[in-house]
Design a protein around this motif. Structure first.
Motif, PDB file in Angstrom:
ATOM      1  N   UNK A  48      -1.309  -5.390  -0.509  1.00 24.51           N
ATOM      2  CA  UNK A  48      -0.256  -4.306  -1.261  1.00 24.51           C
ATOM      3  C   UNK A  48       1.207  -4.435  -0.476  1.00 24.51           C
TER       4      UNK A  48
ATOM      5  N   UNK B 140      -7.869  -8.689  -0.775  1.00 28.70           N
ATOM      6  CA  UNK B 140      -6.891  -8.091  -1.640  1.00 28.70           C
ATOM      7  C   UNK B 140      -7.131  -8.627  -2.965  1.00 28.70           C
ATOM      8  N   UNK B 141      -6.766  -7.539  -3.811  1.00 25.85           N
ATOM      9  CA  UNK B 141      -6.937  -7.583  -5.535  1.00 25.85           C
ATOM     10  C   UNK B 141      -5.840  -7.001  -5.893  1.00 25.85           C
ATOM     11  N   UNK B 142      -5.263  -7.641  -6.907  1.00 22.44           N
ATOM     12  CA  UNK B 142      -3.849  -7.157  -7.210  1.00 22.44           C
ATOM     13  C   UNK B 142      -4.060  -5.835  -8.395  1.00 22.44           C
ATOM     14  N   UNK B 143      -5.417  -5.685  -8.511  1.00 23.95           N
ATOM     15  CA  UNK B 143      -5.741  -4.285  -9.481  1.00 23.95           C
ATOM     16  C   UNK B 143      -6.153  -3.435  -8.735  1.00 23.95           C
ATOM     17  N   UNK B 144      -6.156  -3.393  -7.223  1.00 20.60           N
ATOM     18  CA  UNK B 144      -6.726  -2.326  -6.576  1.00 20.60           C
ATOM     19  C   UNK B 144      -5.851  -2.006  -5.449  1.00 20.60           C
ATOM     20  N   UNK B 145      -5.948  -0.844  -5.063  1.00 22.67           N
ATOM     21  CA  UNK B 145      -5.189   0.094  -4.192  1.00 22.67           C
ATOM     22  C   UNK B 145      -5.727   1.084  -3.580  1.00 22.67           C
TER      23      UNK B 145
ATOM     24  N   UNK C 170      -1.689   4.122   1.115  1.00 21.42           N
ATOM     25  CA  UNK C 170      -1.336   2.683   1.597  1.00 21.42           C
ATOM     26  C   UNK C 170       0.176   2.800   2.325  1.00 21.42           C
TER      27      UNK C 170
END
Lengths: 559, 370
Positions: free
Chosen positions: A175, A295-300, A304
């Motif tokens: 992120x 890491x996954x671009x769709x998750x946060x 953060x």
């Protein structure tokens, strides 16, 4: 020449002979003696820079250890390690090896946490050291170069921290990387080109971890090391600053020689710093990457946040209003550009140029080796506290969602508090600091003129009560002290000038007799003046007009 | 001595060292030094380094109670440090050998969950005690001396003589007169500098080829699938729900810019819905789909509060109003989340009608032009 083994003074012991042999070849005796004899002034605030240096050493040691296990690659692998909840999950090799480091390397988690804690301490000590230098005026001529190097070290250390934060490639660091990518994209004109140059393509690409890795383990550390070396060489060359005090002038340094006193203390501090970092690394969990996941671009995850030293930029980004600038020809300057690049650019430029700015404004171009007390330079001190307030307000705003959550405040209200406070609070802090400085200055003069408040109340024959004041030095015919303020700390309590004997040594039970201490102190004569002038002669109040003494010597302290 | 001795085989005269100039070896003969006691030698050397010892508080008297006590203290501290260090070694080596296994287990309160803290405590304790011992030693057992060292400003002599050497060299080079050489040097320097910088050109890539920033994997007829790859029918979600969907292409769920939120509006939301200009009918029934990538800094906007129809980005708290085409209503974001035009294919699954009409993710310089 004529020095042979039979010459007078030739070494006879084995150690002496070895030393002689070494010096015959390397000729180190002279430089070594100069080094051992170097005098270091003694003040706790001079140790702050040392803490930064020692944490850097810990960083180098622990970081090197981590490289033995870390694989800076974005290749997709499936986790098969010891941490059961993530088994079978697809992830990058970087995250996989960071997990292995935490769970499959004996003591690896400990070393990882030591490294992270050392980084936080490194940044913190740099900033506190910087504040010390700033508030005492240690950056003034001839030390402007070292100030510049210091600011460079601060910026590089921040970049070093940010690249290191990215390496494990967990959800949190990913992120952060995404935001870094957006910041690079936000640069006007060349943003997309710069992004393609850094990432080797669109976000995230497959190169960035490897590139950040080499920047983190080689490029920046090498520059840091070189700059630290120059920083310290200049320090040795220019010698230390010192606070004004008895015997201290612009042309000398009063303190302890390097060997053995300073070396003993500094060595002790190194071990204590290392020990505190080690204890933190083992006891206080930091960045538990296995909880964040790959890491996954769709998750946060909520809250953060970057490490604390980047937090002020996160705060500024949260507070900055949604002001895109639309230019003719359908070009845009994104709002993100201002709080993340322009603001730190301005802040660090001002910081770096401050010695020159102050020199211009005050016209003071002389060399200074004696430090100033912050109260004696109210404008600089107020500017400093104002900047600190600005900085901490931004840090606070970087965690405004956490504050909103924990204290059940509206998030939008927190944002507005942040925006308005950022404009209102620093000037207020400036004004308060300025008044406090003036008040402290006045009090110093007051004590020098009228003496220390003894707390002894005396009734005069006509019934008036006065508090007896103890003058610090000779007084004129009005009973006013004649000592001028010399920029050094003014004693304000009787005990500081030997009004009472020092405490008896011994923690659980006394290890010396009170009588012996009393005797010792009488011999030493701690007071500033001779015994006669210690006599209290008046209340010191101007209205008294130098009334002659009517007795009232200080009572001998009793046990 | 001369370097102009032309006799064959000559080494240039007698092989003796030149005289030392002004060094302390001229001031003191070895005999004189040998006659001095150690303290005096120490102070003499210090004086040559500009250091004067003003005052020495001797350490505790040898054999005194104070000394014995201090020695005991310092010795104990060092011994405890050693003990902690050996403790570290034992824990480190022994875990999984004669001590329980250190490797991670799901249970808490096991040896494994204490392994790292124990390492930290023991190493921390060992090092802190070493430091403490050193400080105690210095404070309690060493004499306290106050020394003063002179601080010298730059030497005028050094400046003048160095200047003469430098200027002399420059003068002899004749660079000031020989303009051709200075000019060719400047030209060469520029060329060499540029040449050495050139390889960095390998980093430069054109971000505009193929418009990667302006396009995603969404295309007409591409199905919306969940993270596990299953497609979605209009009846699958309840009103008020949000689901993250990806294009049904290989690796679609790992793409940085394709993540999309499929939101089923509640009837009261549908009643007040005002799509953005030109995006009427992008939804399908009570479904709308918006890019999940924040238009501010690219974080996934994740927190959907259906009561207020707001989507919140957890990174910088931008808020988007779902009922008004996901336009930003608070925080630093300036643009609405791009909307994905929805349709349903013949099998009854959601598909995209086209790619996003605008670039997803953060704003950049020439975004509007792509």
């Amino acid at each position: 020449m004529a020095r042979t083994a039979t010459a007078p003074g030739a070494p006879t012991s084995r150690l002496g002979k070895t030393a002689h042999e070494i010096d015959d070849r390397l000729i180190v005796a002279g430089p070594l003696r100069r080094t051992l004899n170097k005098v270091f002034p003694d003040h706790w605030s001079f140790l702050l820079g040392e803490i930064a240096l020692y944490s850097f050493i810990v960083l180098l040691l622990s970081g090197t250890y981590l490289t033995f296990f870390f694989d800076p690659s974005m290749r997709e692998v499936t986790y098969e390690g010891a941490y059961a909840p993530l088994r079978g999950v697809e992830m990058s090799a970087a995250y996989d090896s960071a997990l292995d480091l935490s769970f499959d390397v004996r003591g690896g988690l400990f070393m990882r946490q030591v490294h992270h804690w050392a980084a936080l301490l490194f940044m913190a000590s740099i900033i506190v050291h910087l504040l010390r230098i700033f508030f005492t005026g240690a950056f003034r001529r001839p030390r402007e170069t070292n100030w510049l190097i210091g600011v460079g070290l601060l910026v590089l250390a921040m970049l070093e921290g940010a690249t290191g934060y990215t390496l494990p490639d967990d959800l949190l660091s990913g992120t952060g990387l995404r935001i870094i990518s957006a910041i690079i994209l936000a640069i006007p004109v060349i943003g997309t080109w710069a992004h393609w140059a850094v990432f080797g393509g669109d976000f995230p690409g497959e190169l960035i971890i490897g590139r950040f890795y080499i920047v983190h383990v080689l490029l920046i550390p090498a520059i840091l090391l070189a700059l630290i070396a120059v920083h310290m060489l200049l320090l040795v060359k220019q010698k230390h600053t010192q606070f004004p005090g008895p015997g201290r002038t612009e042309h000398n340094v009063v303190g302890n020689r390097l060997f053995p006193t300073f070396a003993g203390k500094a060595g002790g501090l190194f071990f204590i710093v290392f020990g505190v970092i080690a204890a933190l690394g083992g006891l206080v969990q930091i960045n538990p990457i296995w909880l964040w996941g790959p890491y996954n671009p769709a998750q946060v995850s909520a809250a953060s946040q970057p490490d604390w030293y980047v937090m002020f930029l996160d705060g500024s980004t949260r507070l900055f209003p949604a002001w895109d600038i639309n230019l003719p020809g359908n070009y845009q300057i994104p709002a993100l550009f201002w709080p993340t690049l322009v603001l730190p650019g301005i802040l660090f430029t001002l910081l770096a140029l401050y010695p020159m700015i102050e020199r211009k404004l005050t016209g003071d171009t002389a060399a200074h080796h004696l430090l100033q007390r912050p109260r004696d330079v109210p404008v600089r001190t107020s500017l400093g506290t104002m900047s600190v307030a600005f900085y901490f307000w931004l840090i606070m705003s970087g965690g405004n969602d956490v504050i909103a959550d924990k204290f059940d405040v509206s998030l939008n209200a927190m944002t507005w508090v942040g925006r308005l406070g950022l404009i209102v609070v620093p000037p207020l802090v400036y004004v308060f600091t300025y008044r406090i400085c003036l008040g402290l200055q006045k009090h110093d003069r007051e004590v020098l003129e009228h003496g220390i408040e003894t707390g002894v109340i005396r009734r005069l024959p006509h019934g008036e009560f006065i508090e007896v004041h103890q003058p610090l030095g000779p007084v004129d015919e009005h009973g006013h002290g004649q000592l001028a303020y010399g920029g050094a700390s003014v004693p304000k309590k009787m005990n500081q000038i030997g009004g009472a004997r020092r405490a008896i040594r011994g923690f659980f039970r006394p290890i010396e007799s009170p009588a012996a201490v009393e005797l010792e102190q009488r011999q030493e004569e701690h007071g500033l003046a001779s015994a006669e002038s210690r006599e209290l002669t008046s209340s010191g109040r101007p209205s008294e007009g130098g009334r002659p003494s009517e007795g009232g010597k200080p009572q001998e302290p009793r046990d | 001595m001369t370097t102009h001795d032309t006799r064959p085989g000559s080494a240039g005269g007698a092989d003796t060292a030149g005289p030392l100039h002004g060094g302390p070896d001229d001031d003191y003969t070895p005999e004189q030094l040998a006659a001095m006691p150690r303290e005096e030698l120490d102070r003499l050397g210090a004086s040559y380094d500009g250091v004067q010892i003003l005052h020495v508080d001797p350490g505790p008297e040898p054999g005194s109670a104070l000394e014995r006590r201090s020695v005991r203290q310092v010795g104990t501290v060092f011994a405890l440090a050693g003990l902690a260090a050996f403790g570290f070694v034992v824990i480190y080596i022994g875990s999984g050998w004669f001590l329980p296994e250190w490797e991670w287990t799901i249970d808490s309160g096991t040896w494994s969950s204490w392994f790292t803290p124990m390492l930290g405590v023991l190493m921390g304790l060992a090092l802190i005690l070493v430091g403490l011992g050193l400080v105690l030693y210095t404070r309690k057992l060493l004499p306290h001396e106050t020394a003063v060292q002179d601080k010298h400003d730059g030497s005028h002599f050094d400046r003048v003589t160095t200047g003469a050497t430098l200027v002399g060299g420059l003068h002899n080079s004749g660079l000031a007169r020989r303009k051709l050489i200075t000019r060719s040097l400047a030209f060469m320097g520029g060329g060499l500098g540029l040449m050495l910088l050139m390889p960095l050109g390998g980093l430069i890539k054109n971000p505009n080829t193929g418009n990667p920033l302006g396009t995603t994997s969404w295309a007409p007829g591409v199905r919306l699938v969940r993270n596990d790859g299953t497609p979605i029918r209009p009846g699958d979600a309840v009103p008020g729900s949000l689901e993250t969907v990806f294009p049904e292409v290989p690796g679609g769920n790992r793409e940085a810019d394709a993540a999309t939120m499929l939101i089923r509006l509640r009837p009261e939301q549908v009643a007040v819905e005002e799509p953005r200009e030109g995006q009427d009918g992008f939804g399908y029934g009570d479904y709308v789909a918006f890019s999940k990538i924040c238009t501010h800094a690219g974080c996934p906007v994740s927190l959907y509060e259906q009561e207020t129809s707001r989507i919140l980005c957890p990174c910088h708290q931008s808020q988007f109003l779902v009922t008004q085409g996901a336009k930003p209503v608070f925080g630093p974001a300036t643009r609405a989340l791009p909307q994905l035009p929805l349709d349903v294919d013949e099998d009854g699954y959601f598909v995209a009608r086209s790619d996003y009409l605008e670039a997803v993710g953060p704003t950049y310089w020439n975004r509007e032009r792509i």
